[in-house]
Enzyme design. Structure first.
Site, mmCIF file in Angstrom:
data_model
loop_
_atom_site.group_PDB
_atom_site.id
_atom_site.type_symbol
_atom_site.label_atom_id
_atom_site.label_comp_id
_atom_site.label_asym_id
_atom_site.label_seq_id
_atom_site.Cartn_x
_atom_site.Cartn_y
_atom_site.Cartn_z
ATOM 1 N N ASN A 1 -6.936 75.105 -21.039
ATOM 2 C CA ASN A 1 -7.229 76.478 -21.460
ATOM 3 C C ASN A 1 -6.774 77.462 -20.388
ATOM 4 O O ASN A 1 -7.584 78.075 -19.706
ATOM 5 C CB ASN A 1 -8.732 76.647 -21.678
ATOM 6 C CG ASN A 1 -9.115 76.432 -23.120
ATOM 7 O OD1 ASN A 1 -8.277 76.530 -24.018
ATOM 8 N ND2 ASN A 1 -10.380 76.152 -23.342
ATOM 9 N N LYS B 1 -4.157 80.950 -28.519
ATOM 10 C CA LYS B 1 -5.368 80.132 -28.337
ATOM 11 C C LYS B 1 -6.517 80.990 -27.800
ATOM 12 O O LYS B 1 -7.672 80.845 -28.191
ATOM 13 C CB LYS B 1 -5.070 78.962 -27.383
ATOM 14 C CG LYS B 1 -6.296 78.161 -26.940
ATOM 15 C CD LYS B 1 -6.999 77.504 -28.110
ATOM 16 C CE LYS B 1 -8.030 76.456 -27.768
ATOM 17 N NZ LYS B 1 -9.000 76.679 -26.761
ATOM 18 N N LYS C 1 -17.462 80.234 -21.316
ATOM 19 C CA LYS C 1 -16.502 79.714 -20.333
ATOM 20 C C LYS C 1 -15.403 80.712 -20.019
ATOM 21 O O LYS C 1 -14.474 80.411 -19.281
ATOM 22 C CB LYS C 1 -15.912 78.396 -20.830
ATOM 23 C CG LYS C 1 -16.888 77.249 -20.677
ATOM 24 C CD LYS C 1 -16.162 75.923 -20.672
ATOM 25 C CE LYS C 1 -17.089 74.811 -20.222
ATOM 26 N NZ LYS C 1 -16.502 73.501 -20.478
ATOM 27 N N GLY D 1 -8.405 64.817 -22.126
ATOM 28 C CA GLY D 1 -7.175 64.073 -21.852
ATOM 29 C C GLY D 1 -7.243 62.649 -22.377
ATOM 30 O O GLY D 1 -6.277 62.148 -22.980
ATOM 31 N N SER E 1 -7.030 73.246 -29.660
ATOM 32 C CA SER E 1 -8.408 73.535 -30.074
ATOM 33 C C SER E 1 -8.972 72.400 -30.894
ATOM 34 O O SER E 1 -8.244 71.699 -31.590
ATOM 35 C CB SER E 1 -8.462 74.812 -30.899
ATOM 36 O OG SER E 1 -9.784 74.980 -31.389
ATOM 37 N N ARG F 1 -6.017 61.862 -11.264
ATOM 38 C CA ARG F 1 -6.120 61.974 -9.798
ATOM 39 C C ARG F 1 -7.003 60.861 -9.233
ATOM 40 O O ARG F 1 -6.614 60.157 -8.302
ATOM 41 C CB ARG F 1 -6.669 63.361 -9.433
ATOM 42 C CG ARG F 1 -6.851 63.568 -7.945
ATOM 43 C CD ARG F 1 -7.397 64.943 -7.658
ATOM 44 N NE ARG F 1 -8.680 65.200 -8.310
ATOM 45 C CZ ARG F 1 -9.385 66.309 -8.179
ATOM 46 N NH1 ARG F 1 -8.913 67.284 -7.434
ATOM 47 N NH2 ARG F 1 -10.541 66.466 -8.788
ATOM 48 N N HIS G 1 -7.843 82.945 -30.626
ATOM 49 C CA HIS G 1 -8.607 81.989 -31.454
ATOM 50 C C HIS G 1 -10.026 81.884 -30.907
ATOM 51 O O HIS G 1 -11.012 81.966 -31.641
ATOM 52 C CB HIS G 1 -7.910 80.621 -31.436
ATOM 53 C CG HIS G 1 -8.789 79.483 -31.876
ATOM 54 N ND1 HIS G 1 -9.774 78.946 -31.080
ATOM 55 C CD2 HIS G 1 -8.854 78.804 -33.046
ATOM 56 C CE1 HIS G 1 -10.398 77.985 -31.734
ATOM 57 N NE2 HIS G 1 -9.856 77.879 -32.936
ATOM 58 N N ASN G 2 -10.146 81.695 -29.595
ATOM 59 C CA ASN G 2 -11.475 81.551 -29.006
ATOM 60 C C ASN G 2 -12.279 82.842 -29.137
ATOM 61 O O ASN G 2 -13.493 82.801 -29.354
ATOM 62 C CB ASN G 2 -11.360 81.165 -27.530
ATOM 63 C CG ASN G 2 -10.984 79.706 -27.366
ATOM 64 O OD1 ASN G 2 -10.355 79.117 -28.241
ATOM 65 N ND2 ASN G 2 -11.355 79.120 -26.247
ATOM 66 N N HIS H 1 -5.782 117.754 -20.202
ATOM 67 C CA HIS H 1 -5.053 116.583 -20.687
ATOM 68 C C HIS H 1 -4.204 116.890 -21.920
ATOM 69 O O HIS H 1 -3.526 116.009 -22.419
ATOM 70 C CB HIS H 1 -6.024 115.431 -20.968
ATOM 71 C CG HIS H 1 -6.634 114.870 -19.724
ATOM 72 N ND1 HIS H 1 -5.869 114.409 -18.671
ATOM 73 C CD2 HIS H 1 -7.923 114.719 -19.342
ATOM 74 C CE1 HIS H 1 -6.674 113.989 -17.708
ATOM 75 N NE2 HIS H 1 -7.930 114.170 -18.092
HETATM 76 N N1 LIG Z 1 -13.797 70.273 -23.398
HETATM 77 C C1 LIG Z 1 -13.315 70.904 -24.463
HETATM 78 O O1 LIG Z 1 -13.912 70.940 -25.553
HETATM 79 C C2 LIG Z 1 -11.989 71.591 -24.381
HETATM 80 C C3 LIG Z 1 -11.415 72.129 -25.525
HETATM 81 C C4 LIG Z 1 -10.161 72.699 -25.444
HETATM 82 C C5 LIG Z 1 -9.508 72.754 -24.235
HETATM 83 N N2 LIG Z 1 -10.088 72.246 -23.118
HETATM 84 C C6 LIG Z 1 -9.340 72.308 -21.860
HETATM 85 O O2 LIG Z 1 -8.776 71.034 -21.618
HETATM 86 C C7 LIG Z 1 -8.689 70.806 -20.199
HETATM 87 C C8 LIG Z 1 -9.398 69.505 -19.859
HETATM 88 O O3 LIG Z 1 -10.754 69.629 -20.221
HETATM 89 P P1 LIG Z 1 -11.808 68.460 -19.933
HETATM 90 O O4 LIG Z 1 -13.124 68.984 -20.397
HETATM 91 O O5 LIG Z 1 -11.303 67.185 -20.476
HETATM 92 O O6 LIG Z 1 -11.742 68.269 -18.355
HETATM 93 P P2 LIG Z 1 -12.249 69.240 -17.144
HETATM 94 O O7 LIG Z 1 -13.648 68.897 -16.852
HETATM 95 O O8 LIG Z 1 -11.904 70.629 -17.437
HETATM 96 O O9 LIG Z 1 -11.310 68.727 -15.943
HETATM 97 C C9 LIG Z 1 -11.463 67.433 -15.380
HETATM 98 C C10 LIG Z 1 -10.109 66.799 -15.154
HETATM 99 O O10 LIG Z 1 -9.306 67.633 -14.299
HETATM 100 C C11 LIG Z 1 -8.824 66.831 -13.221
HETATM 101 N N3 LIG Z 1 -8.571 67.674 -12.060
HETATM 102 C C12 LIG Z 1 -9.323 68.686 -11.592
HETATM 103 N N4 LIG Z 1 -8.757 69.232 -10.504
HETATM 104 C C13 LIG Z 1 -7.608 68.533 -10.276
HETATM 105 C C14 LIG Z 1 -6.596 68.607 -9.297
HETATM 106 N N5 LIG Z 1 -6.632 69.527 -8.324
HETATM 107 N N6 LIG Z 1 -5.573 67.727 -9.371
HETATM 108 C C15 LIG Z 1 -5.528 66.802 -10.344
HETATM 109 N N7 LIG Z 1 -6.469 66.683 -11.301
HETATM 110 C C16 LIG Z 1 -7.490 67.541 -11.269
HETATM 111 C C17 LIG Z 1 -9.915 65.835 -13.016
HETATM 112 O O11 LIG Z 1 -9.483 64.758 -12.246
HETATM 113 P P3 LIG Z 1 -10.553 63.850 -11.434
HETATM 114 O O12 LIG Z 1 -11.056 62.863 -12.434
HETATM 115 O O13 LIG Z 1 -9.762 63.246 -10.363
HETATM 116 O O14 LIG Z 1 -11.617 64.777 -10.938
HETATM 117 C C18 LIG Z 1 -10.221 65.462 -14.453
HETATM 118 O O15 LIG Z 1 -9.259 64.593 -14.996
HETATM 119 C C19 LIG Z 1 -9.298 72.043 -19.550
HETATM 120 O O16 LIG Z 1 -8.285 72.952 -19.218
HETATM 121 C C20 LIG Z 1 -10.178 72.626 -20.646
HETATM 122 O O17 LIG Z 1 -10.363 74.016 -20.498
HETATM 123 C C21 LIG Z 1 -11.301 71.659 -23.170
#
Ligand SMILES: NC(=O)c1ccc[n+]([C@@H]2O[C@H](COP(=O)([O-])OP(=O)(O)OC[C@H]3O[C@@H](n4cnc5c(N)ncnc54)[C@H](OP(=O)(O)O)[C@@H]3O)[C@@H](O)[C@H]2O)c1
Length: 482
Positions: free
Chosen positions: A105, A185, A263, A17, A131, A37, A188-189, A454
Site C-alpha cells: 500500500n 487503490k 492505517k 505475501g 485489494s 528478509r 478505493h480505500n 482578492h
Molecule cells: N494486510 C492486508 O489486509 C493488506 C491489504 C492490502 C495491502 N496490504 C499491503 O501489503 C503489504 C504487506 O502486508 P502484510 O500485512 O502482509 O505485511 P506487513 O506486516 O505490512 O509487513 C511485513 C513484511 O515486510 C517485511 N519487511 C519489513 N521491513 C523490511 C525491510 N526493511 N526489508 C525487507 N523486508 C521487510 C517483513 O519481513 P520480516 O519477516 O523479515 O520482518 C515481512 O515480510 C503492505 O504494504 C500492506 O500495506 C495489506
C-alpha cells in the site's frame, strides 16, 4: 546457485505475501520463487505448503538466479522504508528489462518517485494496488497496476491468472503509468472508509430508532444484501452484528471498544483531494468520524454537553428502516461519485489515461468495496466516458430522485434527535450544493475582496473586478489574483 525455473517471484512472506505466493503457485504455468528478509518465514511457507512447489531463496542473489527472464518479482513488504530497502536490493541483482512490482500500500507519489529512479537503471517498476485483504490475496484480489506498457505485456497474463473474476472478467486492468495504480487503490480505500461509515450510521439509527437488537439488525442487513445495496461490506456487517461474544454472551459489537483505527490510506485520499481541489466530503467525514471516536479524553469531558430534550421516537419502524436504506443508498452514490471525481482529477493532474469504467469493473470482485452497483457505474462511463459528475448519469438521477425524500427525513431526524450522522448529512449537503442554482460562494468572494483585495468576477460582464472597500467603494477593473 539455483536454476532459473520460476516465472514469478514474491518478496515478503507475511500474511499478504504468503497468500499471494500461494495464489500464484496454484495457477497453471506458474512456478513461484520466494524470499523473505527473515529466512524462517520462507522455510515455514515451503514446509506448510509443499503442494505449491515453491522455489525458496536465502539471498537476493539466489532469488534473482531462480527467476527466468525477464525476471518478475512482486514485493509485499511493509510500505515505506521496507519497500525502498527491497527495491534497492533487487535493483542490485536484476538486469535491464526485468520487472519489479510493488504490491504494497504505497503512497502514489512514492511510486512515481520510485518508478522514475528504477527506470533509470533500465529495470521496469510497477506500483500495483492490491485489494481484498488476506483472503483476496489467496483466492483472487482486485489488482490495480500502474507502470509501463512494456511491463504490462509480461505482467498482464500473470496478474489476470490470479485476480478475482467478476461476471467472467478478471478484476485487473492496466490502470495507467507510474503511480496510477496506487492512486486508484488509494481512492478505493477512501471510498471504503465512506461506505463503512455510512453503514455504521445506518446501524446506529436503526438501533436507536427501533430498539432492535444487533442480531435483528443483522437480519435487516442480510435482507438489504438481496437488493440494490448488495455488497461485500453489507454482507459482512450482518455477520459482525450476528456475532455473540463467547465470554460475556453479549453481542460482540457491544463489547468492542468504540474507537475506530486507521492505517492512513483514507487520510491520504482526503489530503490528495484537498491538493487537487476535489470535494470528497463523504470520505473526509468518514476519516474524521474515526478520528473523533479515537479521542476518549475529549469524548469523556464532552458527555454532558447539552443535547435535544426529545430523543428519537419512531412510530413506524418498517418505514423508518426503509428511509435509512434509501438514505444509505443515496449517500453511497455520492461517496462513489466523489471518489471517481478524484480519480478523474488525479488523471488530469498526473497525465494518466485512466478508463473510469474499467476501474469500476475491476472493483466488482475481490476487493472490499465490491458491490453490485459498480456495474451501473461502468454503464454510466460506458455511455458517457467524460461524464463530469457521476451522479448525473440517468440511472443515478433516478435512484437519487427515488431516495431523496427518505434521505432528507433521515438527516432531519438524526439532527433533531442529536444522533451524529456526519456522512449522511455531508453527502446530502454536497448533493444540494451541486444542485444549487446559486451558492453563497458569491458572498465569500465579496469577503475575500474586502479583506485581501482578492478580486471577483461578475455575472453580467467579462473581466476581473475589485471594490475599493477602504476608499470610496467604487468598483475598478483589476488583475485576476484569485
Ligand atoms: N494486510 C492486508 O489486509 C493488506 C491489504 C492490502 C495491502 N496490504 C499491503 O501489503 C503489504 C504487506 O502486508 P502484510 O500485512 O502482509 O505485511 P506487513 O506486516 O505490512 O509487513 C511485513 C513484511 O515486510 C517485511 N519487511 C519489513 N521491513 C523490511 C525491510 N526493511 N526489508 C525487507 N523486508 C521487510 C517483513 O519481513 P520480516 O519477516 O523479515 O520482518 C515481512 O515480510 C503492505 O504494504 C500492506 O500495506 C495489506
Amino acid at each position: 546457485m539455483s536454476e532459473s525455473v520460476a516465472n514469478i517471484g514474491v518478496v515478503g512472506l507475511a500474511v499478504m505475501g504468503s497468500n499471494l505466493a500461494r495464489n500464484l503457485a496454484s495457477r497453471e504455468g506458474n512456478t513461484v520463487a520466494i524470499f523473505n528478509r527473515s529466512h524462517d518465514k520462507t522455510d515455514h511457507l515451503v514446509q506448510a505448503h509443499p503442494e505449491a512447489g515453491f522455489v525458496p531463496a536465502a539471498t537476493y542473489e539466489e532469488f534473482a538466479a531462480s527467476l527466468t527472464k525477464p525476471r518478475t518479482a512482486i514485493i509485499m513488504v511493509k510500505a515505506g522504508a521496507g519497500t525502498d530497502a527491497v527495491i534497492d536490493a533487487l535493483v542490485d541483482v536484476f538486469e535491464p528489462g526485468d520487472i519489479i512490482v510493488d504490491g504494497g500500500n504505497a503512497l502514489f507519489t512514492d511510486t512515481i518517485r520510485r518508478e522514475k529512479a528504477v527506470r533509470e537503471t533500465g529495470i521496469n517498476f510497477v506500483g500495483a494496488g492490491i485489494s481484498g485483504g488476506e483472503e483476496g490475496a489467496l483466492l483472487g484480489p482486485s489488482i490495480m497496476p500502474g507502470g509501463s506498457d512494456e511491463s504490462w505485456v509480461t505482467l498482464g497474463p500473470i496478474l489476470k491468472s490470479i485476480a478475482a473474476v467478476a461476471e467472467g472478467e478478471p478484476c485487473v486492468t492496466h490502470v495507467g503509468h507510474d503511480g496510477a495504480g496506487h492512486f486508484v487503490k488509494m481512492v478505493h480505500n477512501g471510498i471504503e472508509y465512506a461506505d463503512m461509515q455510512l453503514i455504521a450510521e445506518a446501524y446506529d439509527l436503526i438501533r436507536r430508532g427501533t430498539g432492535k437488537t444487533p442480531a435483528e439488525i443483522a437480519d435487516v442487513f442480510a435482507e438489504w444484501n438481496r437488493g440494490e445495496l448488495e455488497s461485500y461490506l453489507i454482507e459482512i456487517t450482518a455477520e459482525v452484528l450476528r456475532q455473540v461474544d463467547a465470554e460475556t454472551g453479549k453481542p460482540l459489537v457491544d463489547v468492542i471498544l468504540d474507537q475506530a483505527g486507521a492505517k492512513g490510506t483514507g487520510a491520504w485520499t482526503v489530503q490528495t483531494a484537498l491538493n487537487l481541489g476535489v470535494p470528497v466530503s463523504g470520505i473526509a467525514e468518514a476519516v474524521f468520524a474515526r478520528s473523533l471516536s479515537s479521542h476518549p479524553e475529549q469524548r469523556e469531558v464532552s458527555g454532558d454537553l447539552p443535547g435535544p430534550v426529545e430523543g428519537l421516537t419512531v412510530t413506524d419502524p418498517d418505514a423508518f428502516i426503509e428511509d435509512v436504506r434509501l438514505a444509505l443508498y443515496a449517500s453511497k452514490i455520492v461517496a462513489y461519485s466523489q471518489g471517481f471525481d478524484e480519480i478523474r482529477a488525479g488523471a488530469a493532474e498526473y497525465d494518466w489515461n485512466i478508463d473510469l469504467g474499467a476501474v469500476s469493473k475491476i472493483w466488482r470482485g475481490g476487493c472490499i468495496i465490491r458491490a453490485q452497483f459498480l456495474n451501473r457505474i461502468a454503464d454510466a462511463y460506458g455511455q458517457t466516458p467524460d461524464l463530469p459528475v457521476l451522479l448525473t448519469a440517468p440511472y443515478f438521477v433516478e435512484a437519487l430522485g427515488r431516495a431523496q425524500g427518505s434521505w432528507r427525513r433521515i438527516v432531519q431526524t438524526a439532527a433533531g434527535a442529536g444522533i451524529p450522522a456526519p456522512a449522511f448529512s455531508s453527502s446530502l449537503s454536497y448533493y444540494d450544493g451541486l444542485r444549487a442554482e446559486r451558492l453563497p460562494a458569491a458572498l465569500v468572494q465579496g469577503q475575500r475582496d474586502f479583506f485581501g483585495a482578492h478580486t471577483y468576477k461578475r455575472i453580467d460582464k467579462p473581466g476581473t473586478f475589485h471594490t475599493l472597500w477602504s476608499g470610496d467603494r467604487t468598483e475598478i477593473e483589476a488583475e485576476d489574483t484569485h
